[in-house]
Scaffold this motif. Structure first.
Motif, PDB file in Angstrom:
ATOM      1  N   ALA A  76       0.841  -1.204   0.000  1.00 51.73           N
ATOM      2  CA  ALA A  76       0.000   0.000   0.000  1.00 51.73           C
ATOM      3  C   ALA A  76       0.870   1.246   0.000  1.00 51.73           C
ATOM      4  O   ALA A  76       0.602   2.223   0.687  1.00 51.73           O
TER       5      ALA A  76
ATOM      6  N   GLU B 228      -0.992  11.178  -4.762  1.00 48.30           N
ATOM      7  CA  GLU B 228      -1.150   9.986  -5.608  1.00 48.30           C
ATOM      8  C   GLU B 228      -2.581   9.464  -5.516  1.00 48.30           C
ATOM      9  O   GLU B 228      -3.147   9.005  -6.499  1.00 48.30           O
TER      10      GLU B 228
ATOM     11  N   GLY C  82      10.814   7.958   1.694  1.00 49.54           N
ATOM     12  CA  GLY C  82      10.818   9.366   1.311  1.00 49.54           C
ATOM     13  C   GLY C  82      10.721   9.556  -0.189  1.00 49.54           C
ATOM     14  O   GLY C  82      10.876   8.619  -0.967  1.00 49.54           O
TER      15      GLY C  82
ATOM     16  N   ARG D 157      -2.106  -4.824   3.826  1.00 49.53           N
ATOM     17  CA  ARG D 157      -2.335  -5.790   4.912  1.00 49.53           C
ATOM     18  C   ARG D 157      -2.966  -5.127   6.134  1.00 49.53           C
ATOM     19  O   ARG D 157      -3.459  -5.805   7.019  1.00 49.53           O
ATOM     20  N   ARG D 158      -2.895  -3.785   6.167  1.00 47.94           N
ATOM     21  CA  ARG D 158      -3.540  -3.087   7.289  1.00 47.94           C
ATOM     22  C   ARG D 158      -4.668  -2.197   6.759  1.00 47.94           C
ATOM     23  O   ARG D 158      -4.964  -2.195   5.568  1.00 47.94           O
TER      24      ARG D 158
ATOM     25  N   ILE E 178       6.518  -4.256  -1.828  1.00 41.72           N
ATOM     26  CA  ILE E 178       6.517  -4.229  -0.354  1.00 41.72           C
ATOM     27  C   ILE E 178       7.840  -3.719   0.201  1.00 41.72           C
ATOM     28  O   ILE E 178       8.219  -4.044   1.323  1.00 41.72           O
TER      29      ILE E 178
ATOM     30  N   TRP F 235      18.889   5.949  -0.141  1.00 44.87           N
ATOM     31  CA  TRP F 235      18.226   4.716   0.275  1.00 44.87           C
ATOM     32  C   TRP F 235      19.220   3.684   0.790  1.00 44.87           C
ATOM     33  O   TRP F 235      18.887   2.900   1.674  1.00 44.87           O
TER      34      TRP F 235
ATOM     35  N   ASN G  64       3.506   3.970  -2.583  1.00 46.16           N
ATOM     36  CA  ASN G  64       3.430   4.642  -3.878  1.00 46.16           C
ATOM     37  C   ASN G  64       3.949   3.779  -5.029  1.00 46.16           C
ATOM     38  O   ASN G  64       3.541   3.971  -6.172  1.00 46.16           O
ATOM     39  N   VAL G  65       4.845   2.847  -4.720  1.00 46.85           N
ATOM     40  CA  VAL G  65       5.307   1.959  -5.799  1.00 46.85           C
ATOM     41  C   VAL G  65       4.169   1.037  -6.220  1.00 46.85           C
ATOM     42  O   VAL G  65       3.915   0.852  -7.419  1.00 46.85           O
TER      43      VAL G  65
HETATM   44  P1  NAP Z   1       6.558   1.928   1.194  1.00 49.16           P
HETATM   45  O1  NAP Z   1       6.012   3.284   1.051  1.00 49.16           O
HETATM   46  O2  NAP Z   1       7.383   1.637   2.386  1.00 49.16           O
HETATM   47  O3  NAP Z   1       5.328   0.896   1.131  1.00 49.16           O
HETATM   48  C1  NAP Z   1       5.540  -0.467   1.296  1.00 49.16           C
HETATM   49  C2  NAP Z   1       4.204  -1.140   1.508  1.00 49.16           C
HETATM   50  O4  NAP Z   1       4.426  -2.547   1.544  1.00 49.16           O
HETATM   51  C3  NAP Z   1       3.523  -0.781   2.833  1.00 49.16           C
HETATM   52  O5  NAP Z   1       2.152  -0.577   2.576  1.00 49.16           O
HETATM   53  C4  NAP Z   1       3.740  -2.031   3.676  1.00 49.16           C
HETATM   54  O6  NAP Z   1       2.695  -2.275   4.580  1.00 49.16           O
HETATM   55  C5  NAP Z   1       3.710  -3.094   2.613  1.00 49.16           C
HETATM   56  N1  NAP Z   1       4.331  -4.321   3.053  1.00 49.16           N
HETATM   57  C6  NAP Z   1       5.589  -4.494   3.547  1.00 49.16           C
HETATM   58  N2  NAP Z   1       5.801  -5.800   3.826  1.00 49.16           N
HETATM   59  C7  NAP Z   1       4.650  -6.440   3.506  1.00 49.16           C
HETATM   60  C8  NAP Z   1       4.242  -7.796   3.563  1.00 49.16           C
HETATM   61  N3  NAP Z   1       5.071  -8.740   4.000  1.00 49.16           N
HETATM   62  N4  NAP Z   1       2.987  -8.114   3.146  1.00 49.16           N
HETATM   63  C9  NAP Z   1       2.158  -7.157   2.690  1.00 49.16           C
HETATM   64  N5  NAP Z   1       2.483  -5.858   2.606  1.00 49.16           N
HETATM   65  C10 NAP Z   1       3.717  -5.516   3.010  1.00 49.16           C
HETATM   66  O7  NAP Z   1       7.476   1.500  -0.039  1.00 49.16           O
HETATM   67  P2  NAP Z   1       7.375   1.751  -1.605  1.00 49.16           P
HETATM   68  O8  NAP Z   1       5.997   1.793  -2.107  1.00 49.16           O
HETATM   69  O9  NAP Z   1       8.325   0.756  -2.173  1.00 49.16           O
HETATM   70  O10 NAP Z   1       8.010   3.205  -1.793  1.00 49.16           O
HETATM   71  C11 NAP Z   1       9.341   3.505  -1.383  1.00 49.16           C
HETATM   72  C12 NAP Z   1       9.471   5.012  -1.202  1.00 49.16           C
HETATM   73  O11 NAP Z   1       9.430   5.646  -2.488  1.00 49.16           O
HETATM   74  C13 NAP Z   1       8.342   5.604  -0.399  1.00 49.16           C
HETATM   75  O12 NAP Z   1       8.837   6.588   0.440  1.00 49.16           O
HETATM   76  C14 NAP Z   1       7.437   6.194  -1.457  1.00 49.16           C
HETATM   77  O13 NAP Z   1       6.623   7.269  -1.022  1.00 49.16           O
HETATM   78  C15 NAP Z   1       8.463   6.651  -2.482  1.00 49.16           C
HETATM   79  N6  NAP Z   1       7.827   6.775  -3.803  1.00 49.16           N
HETATM   80  C16 NAP Z   1       7.275   7.972  -4.106  1.00 49.16           C
HETATM   81  C17 NAP Z   1       6.609   8.115  -5.306  1.00 49.16           C
HETATM   82  C18 NAP Z   1       5.979   9.441  -5.620  1.00 49.16           C
HETATM   83  O14 NAP Z   1       6.298  10.430  -4.990  1.00 49.16           O
HETATM   84  N7  NAP Z   1       5.064   9.506  -6.567  1.00 49.16           N
HETATM   85  C19 NAP Z   1       6.495   7.054  -6.197  1.00 49.16           C
HETATM   86  C20 NAP Z   1       7.066   5.841  -5.850  1.00 49.16           C
HETATM   87  C21 NAP Z   1       7.730   5.715  -4.632  1.00 49.16           C
HETATM   88  P3  NAP Z   1       2.871  -2.029   6.166  1.00 49.16           P
HETATM   89  O15 NAP Z   1       2.765  -0.541   6.335  1.00 49.16           O
HETATM   90  O16 NAP Z   1       1.751  -2.799   6.741  1.00 49.16           O
HETATM   91  O17 NAP Z   1       4.240  -2.564   6.536  1.00 49.16           O
END
Ligand code: NAP
Length: 422
Positions: free
Chosen positions: A153, A209, A345, A197-198, A305, A338, A155-156
């Protein structure tokens, strides 16, 4: 005047912002010569191979990177990999400081049965596939099914779900890889589930987004209003600003659902992946939910994730990150972005992060070592320098102009070298 030489490994946002911070700390007592070294033939990191093609505004930060690169004391060495023929230790010997800025490129795994079936993949592979990353152009993406599931859940996950659920002709005017546009145009996928998951109050999406979803012109977006209302109650009278903003955006989505389009993005909350079903390829996924197990039939599953850093010999790693204290690793080795703090972020977050580490670097510097110069270590490498990269950049933009795209990215290493004349 003392000239300190700094090697930055990785030409993504964190690397450029480190270079910018160094530049800003030059004064009458010190100047910095910066060599930025990049494994790929092109710089810009996630701005090129991560940011979603339908978000061109986010990519305009590349103009800042090119301004940083225009500094006469900045040199780019793209197409040069550190860790094999040239080691981190060699860089540490040559340069006054070495900054690792290699990000997090590996997708985390769920650790549930069926995860390795054909049709189950990580966003760490899917995203660079549609963004024309040379290492991912040939991967297999199973689009010959009617339903896809995106897990996560953040942004990716949102980017991935949108790319799967958009009417593919909307991508014609973007810099999506041609192979991905062609594949998405033949895709049979019409329903894309994005699962958290939450509850909605814990989703990691950011509200801009979420707010763009009701504006999608060819995709229905379905979110259960009762799920959001329950989250509003759980979040209490004074939720954090970001949580409130997200919940407001979700209520808007729930209130403006459409059903007239062929393609639909569905949100699922409180769905924890339990098992991926299938014998030789993905056939479905079982979730545990507060109401018991739920199965969704699907042929493609993309996990989004989180990421972890890929290792480089000579750099200590733990829990998917480089072992560091506020960016200091050991001796004259540092880390930013990262690879330092984990995948969190937005792009701009790397600016303050890198600036803080650079302050430490500058405070650690004593007297310059001498002529830090990676050129002395180069043997077989075909280097793409700033001049060569500019030729590639111009050629890509020119090729895009003819088709109303911001650029058409080259993919094959030999094509980069041909255009760059190296
Ligand atoms: P993220 O924001 O940390 O989201 C990861 C998601 O995966 C969370 O919802 C998490 O849920 C879930 N997750 C983790 N382990 C899991 C599991 N075992 N089973 C089910 N769900 C699980 O990571 P991201 O989406 O890869 O993004 C990385 C960073 O890049 C973020 O800061 C994001 O904002 C940024 N980004 C920004 C943009 C934009 O500005 N447009 C675009 C892409 C990415 P829980 O919370 O329950 O752990």
């Amino acid at each position: 005047m003392p000239l300190f030489t700094i090697a930055i490994v990785g030409a993504g946002p964190a690397g450029y912002f480190a270079a910018q911070a160094l530049h800003n700390l030059q004064n009458e007592e010190r100047i910095f010569a910066i060599d930025m070294i990049e494994r790929l033939p092109t710089p810009w990191g996630l701005v090129r191979s991560g940011v979603a093609p339908d978000h061109p505004k986010i990519k305009t930060v590349a103009k800042v990177f090119e301004k940083i690169a225009a500094d006469p004391n900045f040199r780019l060495f793209a197409n040069v990999e550190i860790g094999s023929e040239i080691t981190v230790e060699q860089l540490q010997e040559k340069y006054d400081a070495v900054v690792i800025a290699t990000g997090s490129s590996l997708g985390k795994t769920l650790g549930i049965p069926g995860e390795n079936l054909l049709g189950s993949m990580s966003a760490a592979d899917f995203v660079p596939w549609y963004n024309a990353h040379p290492d991912f152009a040939d991967i297999q993406v199973l689009l010959n099914c009617d339903t896809a599931v995106v897990i996560g859940a953040g942004n990716v996950a949102m980017d991935v779900a949108r790319m799967l659920a958009l009417e593919p002709s909307e991508l014609d005017t973007t810099d999506t890889a041609d192979h991905a546009i062609a594949a998405l145009k033949t895709s049979a996928i019409r329903d894309v589930y994005i699962s958290a998951r939450r509850g909605p109050e814990h989703a990691a999406f950011t509200s801009p987004e979420l707010r763009e979803l009701p504006k999608l012109e060819h995709t229905n977006v379905v979110m259960n209003k009762a799920d959001v209302e329950a989250a509003v109650v759980r979040a209490g009278a004074e939720p954090e600003k970001d949580v409130k903003s997200n919940l407001d955006a979700m209520l808007l989505i729930a209130d403006s659902q459409k059903s007239e389009h062929e393609r639909t993005m569905h949100f699922l909350f409180q769905h924890t992946p339990k098992e991926i079903l299938g014998s030789d390829k993905v056939e479905g996924i079982v979730y545990s939910t507060p109401e018991g197990d739920v199965t969704i039939k699907c042929g493609l599953i993309v996990t989004a994730i989180g990421y972890q850093a890929a290792g480089i010999d000579g750099v200590p790693y733990e829990n998917g990150k480089v072992v560091n204290t506020d960016g200091r690793v050991k001796d004259n080795l540092y880390v930013v972005g990262w690879a330092k703090r984990g995948p969190s972020g937005v792009i701009g977050t790397n600016k303050s992060d890198a600036a803080a580490v650079v302050e430490l670097i500058v405070s650690d510097l004593t007297s310059p070592k001498g002529s830090g110069d990676i050129s002395e270590l180069l043997t077989n490498q075909v280097v793409i320098d700033q001049f060569a990269w500019q030729k590639i950049n111009e050629a890509e933009v020119a090729a895009g102009e003819a088709k109303s795209k911001p650029r058409i990215k080259l993919i094959k290493r030999e094509d980069f070298q041909k255009i760059a004349g190296v």
